[in-house]
Design a protein around this motif. Sequence first.
Motif, PDB file in Angstrom:
ATOM      1  N   SER A  32       0.768  -1.267  -0.147  1.00 32.32           N
ATOM      2  CA  SER A  32       0.081   0.043   0.128  1.00 32.32           C
ATOM      3  C   SER A  32       0.895   1.449   0.078  1.00 32.32           C
ATOM      4  O   SER A  32       0.419   2.429  -0.420  1.00 32.32           O
ATOM      5  CB  SER A  32      -0.885  -0.109   1.252  1.00 32.32           C
ATOM      6  N   GLN A  89       4.214   1.201  -1.397  1.00 32.91           N
ATOM      7  CA  GLN A  89       4.822   1.222  -2.466  1.00 32.91           C
ATOM      8  C   GLN A  89       4.409   1.236  -3.828  1.00 32.91           C
ATOM      9  O   GLN A  89       4.886   1.602  -4.871  1.00 32.91           O
ATOM     10  CB  GLN A  89       6.009  -0.142  -2.459  1.00 32.91           C
ATOM     11  N   ASN A  90       3.180   0.864  -3.937  1.00 32.22           N
ATOM     12  CA  ASN A  90       2.315   0.876  -5.460  1.00 32.22           C
ATOM     13  C   ASN A  90       2.452   2.389  -5.665  1.00 32.22           C
ATOM     14  O   ASN A  90       2.199   3.429  -4.939  1.00 32.22           O
ATOM     15  CB  ASN A  90       0.790   0.196  -5.037  1.00 32.22           C
ATOM     16  N   ASP A  91       2.368   2.625  -6.944  1.00 31.51           N
ATOM     17  CA  ASP A  91       2.542   3.948  -7.732  1.00 31.51           C
ATOM     18  C   ASP A  91       1.317   4.242  -8.051  1.00 31.51           C
ATOM     19  O   ASP A  91       0.921   3.813  -9.108  1.00 31.51           O
ATOM     20  CB  ASP A  91       3.490   3.966  -8.637  1.00 31.51           C
ATOM     21  N   PHE A 140      -1.742   5.764 -10.028  1.00 27.02           N
ATOM     22  CA  PHE A 140      -1.926   6.544 -11.399  1.00 27.02           C
ATOM     23  C   PHE A 140      -2.786   7.667 -11.273  1.00 27.02           C
ATOM     24  O   PHE A 140      -3.476   7.754 -10.469  1.00 27.02           O
ATOM     25  CB  PHE A 140      -2.540   5.489 -12.515  1.00 27.02           C
ATOM     26  N   THR A 141      -2.348   8.431 -11.933  1.00 27.93           N
ATOM     27  CA  THR A 141      -3.118   9.988 -11.953  1.00 27.93           C
ATOM     28  C   THR A 141      -3.027  10.517 -13.510  1.00 27.93           C
ATOM     29  O   THR A 141      -2.352  10.093 -14.460  1.00 27.93           O
ATOM     30  CB  THR A 141      -2.750  11.095 -10.953  1.00 27.93           C
ATOM     31  N   THR A 142      -3.706  11.682 -13.518  1.00 28.30           N
ATOM     32  CA  THR A 142      -3.405  12.361 -14.723  1.00 28.30           C
ATOM     33  C   THR A 142      -2.832  13.633 -14.743  1.00 28.30           C
ATOM     34  O   THR A 142      -3.454  14.493 -13.764  1.00 28.30           O
ATOM     35  CB  THR A 142      -4.778  12.526 -15.687  1.00 28.30           C
ATOM     36  N   GLY A 151      -3.030  16.091 -19.123  1.00 27.51           N
ATOM     37  CA  GLY A 151      -3.960  15.021 -19.482  1.00 27.51           C
ATOM     38  C   GLY A 151      -3.444  13.559 -19.567  1.00 27.51           C
ATOM     39  O   GLY A 151      -4.146  12.554 -20.359  1.00 27.51           O
ATOM     40  N   ASN A 152      -2.141  13.617 -19.457  1.00 25.38           N
ATOM     41  CA  ASN A 152      -1.224  12.158 -19.780  1.00 25.38           C
ATOM     42  C   ASN A 152      -1.293  11.386 -18.572  1.00 25.38           C
ATOM     43  O   ASN A 152      -1.575  11.747 -17.367  1.00 25.38           O
ATOM     44  CB  ASN A 152       0.182  12.495 -20.008  1.00 25.38           C
ATOM     45  N   ILE A 153      -1.667  10.189 -18.653  1.00 29.76           N
ATOM     46  CA  ILE A 153      -1.597   9.249 -17.505  1.00 29.76           C
ATOM     47  C   ILE A 153      -0.241   9.295 -17.017  1.00 29.76           C
ATOM     48  O   ILE A 153       0.821   8.823 -17.781  1.00 29.76           O
ATOM     49  CB  ILE A 153      -2.132   8.038 -18.162  1.00 29.76           C
ATOM     50  N   SER A 187       8.414   2.191  -8.311  1.00 27.99           N
ATOM     51  CA  SER A 187       8.743   1.327  -9.595  1.00 27.99           C
ATOM     52  C   SER A 187      10.102   1.481 -10.450  1.00 27.99           C
ATOM     53  O   SER A 187      10.255   0.680 -10.850  1.00 27.99           O
ATOM     54  CB  SER A 187       7.531   1.300 -10.390  1.00 27.99           C
ATOM     55  N   GLN A 245       7.361  -0.987 -15.057  1.00 24.20           N
ATOM     56  CA  GLN A 245       6.062  -1.636 -14.416  1.00 24.20           C
ATOM     57  C   GLN A 245       5.898  -2.850 -15.599  1.00 24.20           C
ATOM     58  O   GLN A 245       5.662  -2.792 -16.784  1.00 24.20           O
ATOM     59  CB  GLN A 245       4.917  -0.999 -14.439  1.00 24.20           C
ATOM     60  N   ASN A 281       7.501   2.864 -18.064  1.00 24.70           N
ATOM     61  CA  ASN A 281       5.996   3.477 -18.007  1.00 24.70           C
ATOM     62  C   ASN A 281       6.155   4.891 -18.306  1.00 24.70           C
ATOM     63  O   ASN A 281       5.138   5.699 -17.873  1.00 24.70           O
ATOM     64  CB  ASN A 281       5.493   2.918 -16.657  1.00 24.70           C
ATOM     65  N   GLY A 282       7.273   5.410 -18.745  1.00 26.30           N
ATOM     66  CA  GLY A 282       7.431   6.870 -18.918  1.00 26.30           C
ATOM     67  C   GLY A 282       7.746   7.726 -17.841  1.00 26.30           C
ATOM     68  O   GLY A 282       8.234   9.067 -18.220  1.00 26.30           O
ATOM     69  N   GLN A 283       8.141   7.193 -16.633  1.00 23.38           N
ATOM     70  CA  GLN A 283       8.476   7.907 -15.578  1.00 23.38           C
ATOM     71  C   GLN A 283      10.217   7.726 -15.750  1.00 23.38           C
ATOM     72  O   GLN A 283      10.572   6.998 -16.504  1.00 23.38           O
ATOM     73  CB  GLN A 283       8.048   7.156 -14.269  1.00 23.38           C
TER      74      GLN A 283
END
Lengths: 349, 349, 349, 349
Positions: free
Chosen positions: D250, D252-254, D256-258, D262-264, D271, D275, D280-282
């Motif tokens: 709970s 360590q989980n990343d 998601f948001t926008t 408006g990008n996820i 992570s 993932q 994942n773009g990070q």
Amino acid sequence: MLRRIKNNVSASKQQKMNTFGTLFTLTSFGESHGPAIGGVVDGMPAGIKIDYDFIQSEMQRRRPGQSTLTTARKEDDTPEFLSGIFEGITTGAPIGFIIRNKDQRPSDYENLKDVFRPSHADFTYQQKYGIRDYRGGGRASARETAVRVAAGALAKLFLRERGIHIQARLVQVGNEKEPSRMEELIKQTQADGDSIGGIVGCTIQGCPVGLGEPVYNKLHSALGAAMLSINACHGFDYGAGFEGIGMKGSEQNDAFTTDSEGNITTLSNFSGGIQGGISNGQEICFRALFKPTATISKKQQTVNKEGIPISISVTGRHDPCVALRAVPVVEAMAALVIADFLLLSRNSK
Amino acid sequence: MLRRIKNNVSASKQQKMNTFGTLFTLTSFGESHGPAIGGVVDGMPAGIKIDYDFIQSEMQRRRPGQSTLTTARKEDDTPEFLSGIFEGITTGAPIGFIIRNKDQRPSDYENLKDVFRPSHADFTYQQKYGIRDYRGGGRASARETAVRVAAGALAKLFLRERGIHIQARLVQVGNEKEPSRMEELIKQTQADGDSIGGIVGCTIQGCPVGLGEPVYNKLHSALGAAMLSINACHGFDYGAGFEGIGMKGSEQNDAFTTDSEGNITTLSNFSGGIQGGISNGQEICFRALFKPTATISKKQQTVNKEGIPISISVTGRHDPCVALRAVPVVEAMAALVIADFLLLSRNSK
Amino acid sequence: MLRRIKNNVSASKQQKMNTFGTLFTLTSFGESHGPAIGGVVDGMPAGIKIDYDFIQSEMQRRRPGQSTLTTARKEDDTPEFLSGIFEGITTGAPIGFIIRNKDQRPSDYENLKDVFRPSHADFTYQQKYGIRDYRGGGRASARETAVRVAAGALAKLFLRERGIHIQARLVQVGNEKEPSRMEELIKQTQADGDSIGGIVGCTIQGCPVGLGEPVYNKLHSALGAAMLSINACHGFDYGAGFEGIGMKGSEQNDAFTTDSEGNITTLSNFSGGIQGGISNGQEICFRALFKPTATISKKQQTVNKEGIPISISVTGRHDPCVALRAVPVVEAMAALVIADFLLLSRNSK
Amino acid sequence: MLRRIKNNVSASKQQKMNTFGTLFTLTSFGESHGPAIGGVVDGMPAGIKIDYDFIQSEMQRRRPGQSTLTTARKEDDTPEFLSGIFEGITTGAPIGFIIRNKDQRPSDYENLKDVFRPSHADFTYQQKYGIRDYRGGGRASARETAVRVAAGALAKLFLRERGIHIQARLVQVGNEKEPSRMEELIKQTQADGDSIGGIVGCTIQGCPVGLGEPVYNKLHSALGAAMLSINACHGFDYGAGFEGIGMKGSEQNDAFTTDSEGNITTLSNFSGGIQGGISNGQEICFRALFKPTATISKKQQTVNKEGIPISISVTGRHDPCVALRAVPVVEAMAALVIADFLLLSRNSK
């Protein structure tokens, strides 16, 4: 058996040798009389619609027992697809499939348990592995080509979306090149309990310019290796090939010109659609030579495991002209090669 | 040039395509008119003595300018070995080597900068990469075969310790199969400013039973791919090959027997030493077809980059019959294949 | 979603990425909720006796639903072997096998169809392939490890004939290293509907000197890649590893000595049995770090395909500490690596 | 030396083990005291501009003798590029390069000819190959990393055109994480004639979503293998890694948001930007652990080839903290991995 032992490099095993291709790959398994044969197609792009009817029609083309000219073995060649397809569309995950073996008659082969059939893989497999599944040739059986055709059908679904079409046909049987004469020769050979060789010609249309990797993985080099990996294939050529041996460079060179749309093309196609190992946009054409099937019903001399001379007369199913049945297999292998090279060439500047 | 653009898969690049082999590998690099060409031989076993005189003699066999029948280009083909050899013995580390390019005359090629020579790689390279080193064919130049011969010489040093010997020779030029007639035909063709095709035959002696991996990497499949990767090679067959097309299975099957020492052998060798894709201990024999060199001095029609028709008359160095110069290259590639399969087969039960 | 589109490299697909190993290879396929998962083990030497009871016992070790500490999912993990085995002995042909999926409850996942679960592969798969089998994670499901264990069991049969034994165990959960405390922590975490990370330690005994290929394929590099390929594995070290960060070279160097039999050995083993990337004959020991399972029942914030914020509470089966279930998978992957390197190192001078 | 003989798998050799990567590959060669080291970069796309100043600046970063904290050896690390570049632009052909070895002092090593230095590759190489180039570690020398940096610089030129940037730095030495304390510790260790371990942290920015191949070639698995292939690297982790062992799912989980566009995206990045094995773009972040250099000037106990105990005090050049010099090598290997995965992911639906 001094020499045999001396020369026996002993029980090595296939090493990555049941996987074909670089990016679009087929990994296959299975013996003629085991529970099933099957394969894993990896590298199939995501988003391709699977046309099961087309796949089955391809399997039918290869299936034996459809004509009096091919073996009478009944095979139910319906692949069961186990993965990589979701709601009828490929997901990019590997596509695993199996084809159950049926109508097996091991008894047909019990008597060949200790015998090395002339020009078969019996002797070399026994020497290489120290053990072999002698039932119907085991891993060396033509049964394995059913997996190639199933995988090739998947590759064709990918290729046809790109407007690429592959067409093979029997172009020569023995010295005959005329259809009716070819059929006549096969029938006669079958009646004699003998076998005859043939040549399959194949053309690929719609291939983009640029497929083929210079130097060690030229497009024709990969096509040649693919064809030569088919049982009984003993030769390959493309373009003018062996029959153009008498031509001069000034006759065989394909002069460049521009077509009505202003595209650069060639006036002739002795290059068979490949120059410098890379497709040039013309029709790709090549030939695959198939030797006479080793399995014949005529009585033959050979030896058994102990080297004792014996004579055999093989009663198992077999084809008088394996080239005839190889036609869809040639197409399937060509499809796997082109699909692979399409992926290999997918890199922008 | 709509179609060209449409079909152009654009600037992909060789992908692992400059590496040949699975365990005994050659990775090569270099263009005809760059500073140097070279390669890396990986997988050479430790403990092999390096015979530099032998390597140089092999390079000499390939070198142009030694006969009136081959190109006049002077090349100093002495590889400089940079690694993997310690006190004259291989260490198991990769063997890197380079061959400096000399006697370059880029001016010979300046006029071909924007021209697509018929049946050359000019057009396909330009389309595939969007850029090309036009000097002497760049990467597509036959110059690259010097690296194959150097690497093949290393493979031969490994093989001869195992009693394996490879011998190739020119067996046909145009329709001529008789030495003096072949030479005559080449001279006449040269005088005409034209080129002619030929066939190189190759035999491998002392090969143990068991080389070759079933299904997708049969020994003849790998030999075929190796030959077809040589510039201008357009065909391959082994054993009875295309010339045996008229034979029946009962004629072409190789009956097994036992020799005086009690070893299992065959009475004939129409299988060319390979059965089921695996060497059977007999002499391995295959043929490689080479088309007429694309480079001829006769005037030819073609187009330039813009698709404008022009006529050219290539003055650069070239061979009237490239098959003649391919002989040592065929041996080198065969040596690389056999060395690779020897390693692949080195696993005990 | 500009950036997402801009960054999206779009529908590439695994490329030879479902095949593990160089000579001893596993090619796998299958999704969590498809008809079956399976694999093809290629490179298994001929002549190995198959111990089906042992294989099944390995499958049992991995099977969920055996303890209150692991997911309740019932799986019938009995592989059906389809090829490569004749009369209980390996033939050197590829060994294909499938494991049918049962007890599937797609309904569990229907509600996750359009949701990207935090730290799961949902988002990245969707972006990469443009399509995904959302049922139970599809290809990304831990279900896939059943194939690794089946293949690893085959590798172990080969290794144990060589006297090589692999043993893994859970050595840490959260910050706890004491068994009873580890179990306590897992239970507490489960009660909280949460998850916790852990570390699996593994030792390999009986490994010969000489396994490992210098430079790019060091033995520990391959072991690391193998462990990191297991779902949720986020770290790897061997020998003294991260915990030895405070040591000096004079403390960590393993002094050589000779044992009573006169064999060269070391006084300590901070190198974890590997020096210069090659096994030195000592016990090989490494650790694999597993992060907390992403699947938890606690309510979490996330977004759906459209980027709309939503909160989810995953009800599907899951493990509070995936490291616990990873123990047999770690052994299986280590077995595949060692078997592969045994074959790689099988070449005499 | 019974056990040693029993365990010795004998003179195998690197098998394809001097080639790194799948599509963007580096094949390297060379020993510390041979004439030269070098490599072949294959798969570099055509059309990339070569920035020689940048390449040289990268070489300078790795070069020893620049600070009092690294070995005093003077090396002229200017790669000579031999192919694949035409008028300053890549052509898609393989890029071969060599770096001449200079300032060699074999005499430094003559006394180590028959000695097995503790925790060095001397013993394992001798056992594996039966022969070794003992001068400066030969193939096992850190000198080899110069080739990695040269190839990595080429990869960086390709990546920076895609907006991808890689940055590594020393984050820990022994138990110190504060720069000035780290430097202090290295100096003290050097004064003691000892060595100390360290950790290099690396971040990759601008990586698109979708790099990484599921299951056996996850992005972090490839990065881990790449780092672990660097001399003295004994550990790897990414994201929260080993230091996050105490965290719950709970935590360590990343989520998601926008973002504003408006990008996820994700609220946290435990992570490490990866993932399900896919970027994942990070920002991608990982750590590589380097053990204390085995070479120290302090007197140590060991044995010679005959197993006779002797004590040695190595006078050759060496670093007190190899992690410091590994920084540019870590970046180079990361660049090779990312370039390779960019090509692997270049396939549209």
